[in-house]
Structures are given as C-alpha cells and as structure tokens.
Design a protein around this motif. Structure first.
Motif, PDB file in Angstrom:
ATOM      1  N   PHE A 277       0.836  -1.205   0.000  1.00  0.00           N
ATOM      2  CA  PHE A 277       0.000   0.000   0.000  1.00  0.00           C
ATOM      3  C   PHE A 277       0.866   1.248   0.000  1.00  0.00           C
ATOM      4  N   GLY A 278       0.314   2.289  -0.595  1.00  0.00           N
ATOM      5  CA  GLY A 278       0.931   3.599  -0.542  1.00  0.00           C
ATOM      6  C   GLY A 278       0.191   4.508   0.423  1.00  0.00           C
ATOM      7  N   TRP A 279       0.630   5.763   0.500  1.00  0.00           N
ATOM      8  CA  TRP A 279       0.131   6.727   1.475  1.00  0.00           C
ATOM      9  C   TRP A 279      -1.068   7.493   0.921  1.00  0.00           C
ATOM     10  N   ARG A 280      -1.815   8.098   1.815  1.00  0.00           N
ATOM     11  CA  ARG A 280      -2.949   8.951   1.418  1.00  0.00           C
ATOM     12  C   ARG A 280      -2.447  10.065   0.491  1.00  0.00           C
ATOM     13  N   GLY A 281      -3.108  10.241  -0.634  1.00  0.00           N
ATOM     14  CA  GLY A 281      -2.717  11.269  -1.590  1.00  0.00           C
ATOM     15  C   GLY A 281      -1.608  10.853  -2.535  1.00  0.00           C
ATOM     16  N   MET A 282      -1.224   9.593  -2.528  1.00  0.00           N
ATOM     17  CA  MET A 282      -0.175   9.119  -3.434  1.00  0.00           C
ATOM     18  C   MET A 282      -0.587   9.396  -4.885  1.00  0.00           C
ATOM     19  N   PRO A 283       0.261  10.051  -5.679  1.00  0.00           N
ATOM     20  CA  PRO A 283      -0.100  10.325  -7.071  1.00  0.00           C
ATOM     21  C   PRO A 283      -0.368   9.043  -7.849  1.00  0.00           C
ATOM     22  N   ASP A 284      -1.362   9.075  -8.717  1.00  0.00           N
ATOM     23  CA  ASP A 284      -1.719   7.880  -9.483  1.00  0.00           C
ATOM     24  C   ASP A 284      -0.534   7.356 -10.289  1.00  0.00           C
ATOM     25  N   ALA A 285       0.247   8.260 -10.857  1.00  0.00           N
ATOM     26  CA  ALA A 285       1.387   7.832 -11.674  1.00  0.00           C
ATOM     27  C   ALA A 285       2.416   7.087 -10.831  1.00  0.00           C
ATOM     28  N   THR A 286       2.656   7.562  -9.609  1.00  0.00           N
ATOM     29  CA  THR A 286       3.593   6.889  -8.706  1.00  0.00           C
ATOM     30  C   THR A 286       3.057   5.524  -8.310  1.00  0.00           C
ATOM     31  N   ARG A 287       1.767   5.471  -7.966  1.00  0.00           N
ATOM     32  CA  ARG A 287       1.131   4.202  -7.600  1.00  0.00           C
ATOM     33  C   ARG A 287       1.227   3.188  -8.738  1.00  0.00           C
ATOM     34  N   ASP A 288       0.880   3.622  -9.950  1.00  0.00           N
ATOM     35  CA  ASP A 288       0.849   2.701 -11.079  1.00  0.00           C
ATOM     36  C   ASP A 288       2.248   2.212 -11.441  1.00  0.00           C
ATOM     37  N   ALA A 289       3.248   3.089 -11.328  1.00  0.00           N
ATOM     38  CA  ALA A 289       4.618   2.684 -11.636  1.00  0.00           C
ATOM     39  C   ALA A 289       5.111   1.645 -10.631  1.00  0.00           C
ATOM     40  N   LEU A 290       4.832   1.878  -9.349  1.00  0.00           N
ATOM     41  CA  LEU A 290       5.274   0.924  -8.324  1.00  0.00           C
ATOM     42  C   LEU A 290       4.514  -0.391  -8.450  1.00  0.00           C
ATOM     43  N   SER A 291       3.245  -0.322  -8.833  1.00  0.00           N
ATOM     44  CA  SER A 291       2.476  -1.536  -9.050  1.00  0.00           C
ATOM     45  C   SER A 291       3.066  -2.350 -10.193  1.00  0.00           C
ATOM     46  N   ALA A 292       3.417  -1.686 -11.278  1.00  0.00           N
ATOM     47  CA  ALA A 292       4.006  -2.385 -12.422  1.00  0.00           C
ATOM     48  C   ALA A 292       5.342  -3.013 -12.053  1.00  0.00           C
ATOM     49  N   GLN A 293       6.157  -2.297 -11.278  1.00  0.00           N
ATOM     50  CA  GLN A 293       7.440  -2.855 -10.844  1.00  0.00           C
ATOM     51  C   GLN A 293       7.237  -4.064  -9.933  1.00  0.00           C
ATOM     52  N   THR A 294       6.249  -3.977  -9.056  1.00  0.00           N
ATOM     53  CA  THR A 294       5.970  -5.099  -8.146  1.00  0.00           C
ATOM     54  C   THR A 294       5.533  -6.324  -8.935  1.00  0.00           C
ATOM     55  N   ARG A 295       4.632  -6.135  -9.879  1.00  0.00           N
ATOM     56  CA  ARG A 295       4.182  -7.261 -10.696  1.00  0.00           C
ATOM     57  C   ARG A 295       5.329  -7.852 -11.497  1.00  0.00           C
ATOM     58  N   ALA A 296       6.229  -7.003 -11.961  1.00  0.00           N
ATOM     59  CA  ALA A 296       7.356  -7.482 -12.773  1.00  0.00           C
ATOM     60  C   ALA A 296       8.297  -8.354 -11.949  1.00  0.00           C
ATOM     61  N   VAL A 297       8.617  -7.926 -10.728  1.00  0.00           N
ATOM     62  CA  VAL A 297       9.560  -8.726  -9.932  1.00  0.00           C
ATOM     63  C   VAL A 297       8.912 -10.028  -9.468  1.00  0.00           C
ATOM     64  N   LEU A 298       7.595 -10.007  -9.218  1.00  0.00           N
ATOM     65  CA  LEU A 298       6.916 -11.236  -8.809  1.00  0.00           C
ATOM     66  C   LEU A 298       6.837 -12.240  -9.954  1.00  0.00           C
ATOM     67  N   ALA A 299       6.901 -11.757 -11.187  1.00  0.00           N
ATOM     68  CA  ALA A 299       6.860 -12.631 -12.352  1.00  0.00           C
ATOM     69  C   ALA A 299       8.212 -13.266 -12.653  1.00  0.00           C
ATOM     70  N   GLU A 300       9.268 -12.776 -12.017  1.00  0.00           N
ATOM     71  CA  GLU A 300      10.592 -13.371 -12.226  1.00  0.00           C
ATOM     72  C   GLU A 300      10.609 -14.778 -11.642  1.00  0.00           C
ATOM     73  N   PRO A 301      10.981 -15.802 -12.417  1.00  0.00           N
ATOM     74  CA  PRO A 301      10.938 -17.180 -11.918  1.00  0.00           C
ATOM     75  C   PRO A 301      11.709 -17.388 -10.618  1.00  0.00           C
ATOM     76  N   ALA A 302      12.878 -16.788 -10.492  1.00  0.00           N
ATOM     77  CA  ALA A 302      13.680 -16.987  -9.287  1.00  0.00           C
ATOM     78  C   ALA A 302      12.993 -16.395  -8.059  1.00  0.00           C
ATOM     79  N   THR A 303      12.397 -15.215  -8.228  1.00  0.00           N
ATOM     80  CA  THR A 303      11.694 -14.587  -7.118  1.00  0.00           C
ATOM     81  C   THR A 303      10.461 -15.395  -6.735  1.00  0.00           C
ATOM     82  N   ALA A 304       9.685 -15.807  -7.732  1.00  0.00           N
ATOM     83  CA  ALA A 304       8.480 -16.592  -7.465  1.00  0.00           C
ATOM     84  C   ALA A 304       8.828 -17.879  -6.722  1.00  0.00           C
TER      85      ALA A 304
END
Length: 289
Positions: free
Chosen positions: A220-247
């Motif tokens: 989760f992010g903080w109250r008032g977190m900019p949508d662009a910041t939220r979406d970028a961090l979400s995309a990065q999180t999904r990307a690292v979770l998709a890495e076979p070694a991390t999974a």
C-alpha cells in the motif's frame, strides 16, 4: 517498508524478499521495519504518521478488514489512509495436529471431536484465521475449546509437545515441525495444493470446501499518493513477482506469489471485508482471552 508482523514470520520474510528485489529494480535500498503488535494497529499507525512519500506499507489484509471490527476504533482510516498498489502473495495456511493425536485426516479429526465433545482444543490467530476455524467447527457440527497464544510459534511448540490438539497457522512455520514428525499436517486451506507441500490435500479435497483461508499479503501507498507513482510501483511489483527466481523463493517459503493492478486489489479487499464481517457478526470479532 513498514509491516505489522514479527521478525521471522511469513509476512516478515515476504516483506524482506519483496524489498530486496524491488530495490534492485529501482536502484536504491529499501529498509524494512517490523512493527508487530496490537493486531497490526501499531504498524498501521506508524505508517500513517510517516511523512508522505517516506514509506510504503506491506501488510496482511486483516489490518484493514478485521482489526477495525475487533477494536471498534483504530487510529487510521482503513480506506482513505492506504492506497492499494498490488497484491504480493497469498500466505498459505494449514491445519496441524499433535503427533500423539490418533488422527491422520481432517475427517478423522472431525470424528474424534464428535466422539469427545468439548474435550479437544485448538488455536488460530485472532482475525481471519480464528473466524475461519470457528466457521469450520459450525459447519462440521463439532465442539472444540479455543486456547489463546500470542502467535503461531508458541502455539506450534505446544502442539508438538502435546499440550494442545490442533492449530490453524501459516504453512511456513508449520512445515518444519511436520517434516520432523513432531506434528502432523492434515490439510491446506487454500483453493489449490501448496507448492511447498504438494502431498497435502486441500480442505475441499477433504470434503470441507467452505473451510477456506489464505492470508492476503499486499503493498500500500500513502494517502494522496499520485496515481502515476502508484501505477509505476504496481508495475514494478508485478514485474519482480513474475521473475521465476523470485516466485520460487516465495513458494519455498510457503506462499503463492501473485501481482495485481491497484483496481483489482481494491476489489479483492472489498470482497474480503464483506466476507469476514459476516463471520465477525456471527462469532464475535475477538477470540476469548
């Protein structure tokens, strides 16, 4: 990254793993701060009090869905103060019994409890695990006594020593005791078999499809977190979770990794809140002391 779990617990392991892989992708270190206690309220309050942009919050969903029901008033707004970024993993749960108990399946546990009403006891942590086990007892038509502990580790030690009879806990801390033969794992409570324990049947396979719980872990992010910041961090999180070694590291720790969009995470939290609120009204949100 602030989280509400004890050091060494499954959520703590997940938070540190996520922080490690995100730091590599983002190019800067991410410190992890464990603030356990008070059903997650201490950590949530610490996060809300942090200056905007200084911290993110990694948590199991109970802090936002069940803790307000348990405590009546909490020092944060479960909706406005926390901006969903992404689901990270399902913390898988399992039912264990002491190795001295003469049962090897969930069906046998139910049969023994019916034959000895009120004589057997059990533990599950406050929140969704407690409510899920209470619903299981209702559906199975059995009576077992609740025993309170400060967390899963001391309960599992007493389970191995034969002081209590059954426990619903995260799979990760239950696996070593089960593999050593000090306890006996009966079922996993997720929709599918756990990768770390593929021989363990699910509750649906054991004839109790309504007995279902996974611990929803997310960022989760903080109250008032900019949508662009939220979406970028979400995309990065999904990307690292998709890495076979991390999974694979998540699966080895007894968790099922998966990412989500902020909108999908918000919808999942809404559904979870509604489900557990019904059971909290039926059984009471707080376990007996």
């Amino acid at each position: 990254m602030i989280h509400p779990a004890a050091v060494g617990s499954a959520p703590d392991v997940a938070a540190r793993l996520l922080a490690e892989v995100l730091a590599r992708r983002r190019g800067h270190p991410i410190a992890v701060e464990a603030r356990g206690g008070a059903d997650g309220i201490i950590a949530a309050d610490a996060f809300v009090r942090s200056p905007p942009g200084e911290a993110v919050f990694f948590t199991f969903s109970d802090v936002l869905t069940v803790a307000p029901l348990m405590h009546g008033r909490v020092p944060y707004d479960p909706d406005a103060d926390f901006v969903p970024i992404s689901v990270v993993a399902d913390d898988l749960f399992a039912v264990s019994v002491g190795s001295g108990l003469p049962v090897r399946t969930l069906e046998e546990l139910v049969a023994l409890a019916r034959a000895r009403p009120g004589a057997l006891n059990w533990f599950a942590s406050p929140g969704t695990p407690y409510l899920a086990f209470r619903a299981f007892l209702r559906d199975a038509g059995i009576d077992m006594a609740y025993v309170s502990y400060r967390g899963a580790p001391p309960a599992l030690l007493d389970l191995a020593a034969g002081r209590i009879h059954a426990a619903l806990t995260p799979l990760a801390p239950a696996l070593p005791l089960g593999r050593e033969g000090r306890t006996r794992l009966l079922v996993a409570t997720g929709p599918e078999r756990a990768p770390a324990a593929p021989d363990l049947p699910t509750t649906a396979e054991a004839g109790m499809p309504g007995f279902r719980i996974t611990g929803l872990l997310g960022l989760f992010g903080w109250r008032g977190m900019p949508d662009a910041t939220r979406d970028a961090l979400s995309a990065q999180t999904r990307a690292v979770l998709a890495e076979p070694a991390t999974a694979e590291r998540f699966r080895a720790a007894g968790m099922a990794p998966r990412g989500s969009t902020p909108a999908a995470y918000t919808a999942e939290l809404t559904e979870s809140r509604a489900r557990w609120a019904v059971l909290a009204r039926e059984f009471g949100a707080r376990p007996p002391a």
